[in-house]
Design a protein around this motif. Structure first.
Motif, PDB file in Angstrom:
ATOM      1  N   LEU A  35       0.991  -1.272  -0.063  1.00 60.56           N
ATOM      2  CA  LEU A  35      -0.060   0.115  -0.139  1.00 60.56           C
ATOM      3  C   LEU A  35       0.671   1.133  -0.021  1.00 60.56           C
ATOM      4  CD1 LEU A  35      -2.891  -1.082   2.600  1.00 60.56           C
ATOM      5  CD2 LEU A  35      -2.992  -1.044   0.010  1.00 60.56           C
ATOM      6  N   LYS A  37       3.556   1.560  -1.395  1.00 65.74           N
ATOM      7  CA  LYS A  37       4.064   1.697  -2.870  1.00 65.74           C
ATOM      8  C   LYS A  37       3.352   2.210  -3.731  1.00 65.74           C
ATOM      9  CE  LYS A  37       8.321  -1.024  -2.266  1.00 65.74           C
ATOM     10  NZ  LYS A  37       9.288  -0.058  -2.553  1.00 65.74           N
ATOM     11  N   GLY A  38       1.744   2.460  -3.314  1.00 63.93           N
ATOM     12  CA  GLY A  38       0.871   2.872  -4.152  1.00 63.93           C
ATOM     13  C   GLY A  38       0.023   1.699  -4.996  1.00 63.93           C
ATOM     14  N   PHE A  39       0.288   0.559  -4.404  1.00 69.51           N
ATOM     15  CA  PHE A  39      -0.622  -0.643  -5.144  1.00 69.51           C
ATOM     16  C   PHE A  39      -1.982  -0.540  -4.716  1.00 69.51           C
ATOM     17  CE2 PHE A  39       3.742  -1.884  -5.888  1.00 69.51           C
ATOM     18  CZ  PHE A  39       3.474  -3.028  -7.133  1.00 69.51           C
ATOM     19  N   ARG A  40      -2.777  -0.820  -5.261  1.00 69.85           N
ATOM     20  CA  ARG A  40      -4.303  -0.810  -4.928  1.00 69.85           C
ATOM     21  C   ARG A  40      -4.804  -2.346  -4.517  1.00 69.85           C
ATOM     22  NH1 ARG A  40      -4.542   1.644  -9.634  1.00 69.85           N
ATOM     23  NH2 ARG A  40      -6.221   0.258 -10.570  1.00 69.85           N
ATOM     24  N   PHE A  49      -3.021  -7.254  -5.530  1.00 64.11           N
ATOM     25  CA  PHE A  49      -2.757  -5.656  -5.770  1.00 64.11           C
ATOM     26  C   PHE A  49      -2.762  -5.367  -7.159  1.00 64.11           C
ATOM     27  CE2 PHE A  49      -0.939  -7.012  -1.319  1.00 64.11           C
ATOM     28  CZ  PHE A  49      -1.741  -6.075  -0.705  1.00 64.11           C
ATOM     29  N   HIS A  51      -0.788  -3.020  -9.746  1.00 56.89           N
ATOM     30  CA  HIS A  51       0.285  -1.863  -9.790  1.00 56.89           C
ATOM     31  C   HIS A  51      -0.246  -0.508 -10.045  1.00 56.89           C
ATOM     32  CE1 HIS A  51       3.828  -0.107 -11.516  1.00 56.89           C
ATOM     33  NE2 HIS A  51       4.449  -0.954 -10.947  1.00 56.89           N
ATOM     34  N   PRO A  52       0.220   0.493  -9.577  1.00 62.03           N
ATOM     35  CA  PRO A  52      -0.356   1.774  -9.688  1.00 62.03           C
ATOM     36  C   PRO A  52      -0.135   2.330 -11.119  1.00 62.03           C
ATOM     37  CG  PRO A  52       1.752   1.834  -8.416  1.00 62.03           C
ATOM     38  CD  PRO A  52       1.366   0.540  -8.525  1.00 62.03           C
ATOM     39  N   LYS A  53       0.708   1.898 -11.888  1.00 59.72           N
ATOM     40  CA  LYS A  53       0.815   2.509 -13.454  1.00 59.72           C
ATOM     41  C   LYS A  53       0.435   1.260 -14.385  1.00 59.72           C
ATOM     42  CE  LYS A  53       4.836   5.580 -12.396  1.00 59.72           C
ATOM     43  NZ  LYS A  53       5.954   6.041 -12.832  1.00 59.72           N
ATOM     44  N   GLY A  55      -1.362  -1.495 -13.654  1.00 61.00           N
ATOM     45  CA  GLY A  55      -2.875  -2.260 -13.588  1.00 61.00           C
ATOM     46  C   GLY A  55      -2.550  -3.847 -13.534  1.00 61.00           C
TER      47      GLY A  55
END
Length: 409
Positions: A35, A37-40, A49, A51-53, A55
Motif C-alpha cells: 500500500l 508503494k501505491g498498489f491498490r 494488488f 500496480h499503480p501504473k 494495472g
C-alpha cells in the motif's frame, strides 16, 4: 521484497507463444508495504494488488490449506516468510509453477521446463486433488496445447479420475464451471477438452447428456463416423476450424442430445430426436447458467437443425415458420449463427468435411426475400392490428414462393 513473473507468462515465453497476461508474485513483503508503494488492493480472500501504473496483478506469496468442499474451501496464509517455492507448489501444473526474476533467471523447483519439453501436463503435488476446478483447467490446457503435442500425464489423469468419482465436482459453482467451459470451447481444439473430461470420468458427472452420446450409432449413409459422440466432437472441431463464436460452439456441442434418448431397438434411426433433445439442452443450459444468447441458440439449433439441412426441400410455409421462429427481421445475426451451426453439423462427418453446403446461401436468400416485404403499402391500404400482421405474413409467404420458384428454375 522480491518480485517474480509467474505462471502463464513464463510458460508461454518458453514455448515461444505470445504472452498476453502477466501475473506477478511478491516474496518478503507485507500488505502495508504494498500500500505504501501505491498498489491498490483487489483480493477479497487473499492479498492481491494492482500496480499503480501498469494495472497488472501482484499477489503476495501465499500457502493454502483445504478446509471444506469445492473451489472455495481453502484457508490462505500470506506473510513475508512464505518462500517462492512454497507459493509455487500450490499451483496446478508443473508448467504453470515456474517463476523468473527481472533478469529472466528461471526458478523451476518442480521441473516445469522438463515437462514443457516432454509435452506433458503434470500436477505439481498431491494437493492438486484438493481443488475440483483443476479437472476442467487441465482439460482446457489439453485443448489449448494439443496442437503442440501435449498430453495429460498418466498419474495426473488418475488424480482427475479420483476427483471425478469423489463427488467434489458437484461442489463447483455454475459460474466457475461455465468460465472454464467457455474458455475451453474457444480454444483451437475444443474437442480435446471434451475427450479429456470423458477419459477421466468427469464428463458423465458434469454433462451426462453429452457423455450418453458415445456408443450411440447413426445411419452410416448419412454419418460415416457412425458414433454420435464422435460426430459431436467432429462438429465442435469444425466450429473451431471455421473460427465460430462461443454461441455457435455451444450449440454444436448440444445439438444432438436427443439421440442419447433413443431406445436401442430403434437404432440407428433417431425419430424426432430434435424435440426429444430440447429438455436436455435446457437442463445443461440451466446447470451452468450459460449466457442467454448461448442458451437461446442452443435450443433453436437443437430444434431446427434438420430443417436447415432440408432447406432446399422445405415448403414456403415451413420456411416462413422457420424464419419467424428466429425473428430474422429484428435479430438477423442469430439466424446467421444458426446457419453456421447447421453447416458445422454437416461438415462434422467423416470424409465430408469439405463438402459444399448450398443450404447456407439458400437460407440467407430466403431471409432476404422475407425481409424485403415493405410494411408501408399495407398500412396505406388500411391494415392495422392483427389484420396487419396477417397481411404481412401473406406477403412474406408470396415472396418466399417466388424466391423458391426462382431458385428452382
Amino acid at each position: 521484497m522480491q518480485i517474480y513473473k509467474v505462471g502463464g507468462a513464463v510458460r508461454d515465453r518458453l514455448l515461444g507463444k505470445p504472452v498476453t497476461d502477466i501475473d506477478w508474485v511478491v516474496v518478503g513483503a507485507t500488505t502495508e508495504e504494498m500500500l505504501a508503494k501505491g498498489f491498490r488492493p483487489v483480493g477479497a480472500d487473499f492479498p492481491v494488488f494492482l500496480h499503480p501504473k501498469s494495472g497488472e496483478e501482484y499477489a503476495l506469496a501465499r500457502t493454502e490449506r483445504k478446509n471444506g468442499r469445492g473451489y472455495g474451501g481453502f484457508i490462505f496464509h500470506a506473510s513475508p516468510d512464505v518462500t517462492l517455492e512454497e507459493d509455487l507448489i500450490r499451483r496446478d501444473l508443473t508448467i504453470n509453477a515456474m517463476a523468473e526474476d527481472d533478469q529472466q533467471n528461471l526458478t523451476d523447483p518442480y521441473h516445469g521446463q522438463r515437462d514443457l519439453e516432454a509435452r506433458l501436463l503434470r500436477h505439481v503435488s498431491p494437493a492438486f486433488a484438493e481443488d475440483p476446478l483443476r479437472v476442467l483447467r487441465v482439460a482446457r490446457f489439453a485443448a489449448r496445447y494439443a496442437e503442440l503435442g501435449f498430453t495429460v500425464a498418466a498419474e495426473t489423469l488418475e488424480l482427475m479420475r479420483q476427483l471425478s468419482e469423489s463427488g467434489e465436482l458437484e461442489a463447483l459453482t455454475p459460474e466457475r464451471s461455465w468460465k472454464e467451459i467457455a474458455r475451453a470451447l474457444m480454444e483451437d481444439q475444443p474437442q480435446v477438452f471434451i475427450e479429456v473430461l470423458r477419459e477421466c470420468g468427469a464428463l458423465k458427472v458434469l454433462m451426462p447428456e453429452v457423455d450418453a452420446l458415445f456408443g450411440v450409432p447413426q445411419p452410416a449413409a448419412h454419418h460415416p463416423e457412425i458414433d454420435t459422440g464422435v460426430h459431436t466432437l467432429s462438429v465442435l472441431e469444425q466450429a473451431a476450424l471455421h473460427k465460430q463464436p462461443l454461441t455457435v460452439r455451444w450449440a454444436c456441442l448440444l445439438h444432438d442430445l436427443g439421440k442419447g434418448l433413443t431406445p436401442e431397438e430403434e437404432w440407428p434411426r433417431h425419430i424426432a430426436h430434435e424435440h426429444k433433445g430440447l429438455k436436455l439442452i435446457k437442463a445443461v443450459n440451466e446447470r451452468f447458467r450459460a449466457p442467454k444468447d448461448c442458451q437461446e441458440l442452443a435450443l433453436l439449433v437443437g430444434k431446427y437443425h434438420t430443417h436447415g439441412h432440408r432447406a432446399l426441400e422445405l415448403k414456403p410455409s415451413t420456411l416462413l415458420e422457420l424464419l419467424q421462429s428466429f425473428d430474422v427481421y429484428r435479430r438477423p445475426q442469430r439466424f446467421e449463427e444458426f446457419i453456421a451451426a447447421c453447416e458445422m453439423d454437416a461438415r462434422g462427418r467423416k470424409g465430408l468435411e469439405q463438402r459444399s453446403y448450398p443450404q447456407a446461401d439458400y437460407l440467407r436468400g430466403a431471409a432476404t426475400a422475407a425481409r424485403s416485404v415493405a410494411v408501408q403499402p399495407l398500412l396505406e391500404k388500411g391494415f392495422k392490428g392483427p389484420e396487419l400482421g396477417e397481411a404481412i405474413k401473406r406477403e412474406r409467404l408470396k415472396a418466399l414462393k417466388a424466391y423458391k420458384e426462382a431458385a428452382s428454375a
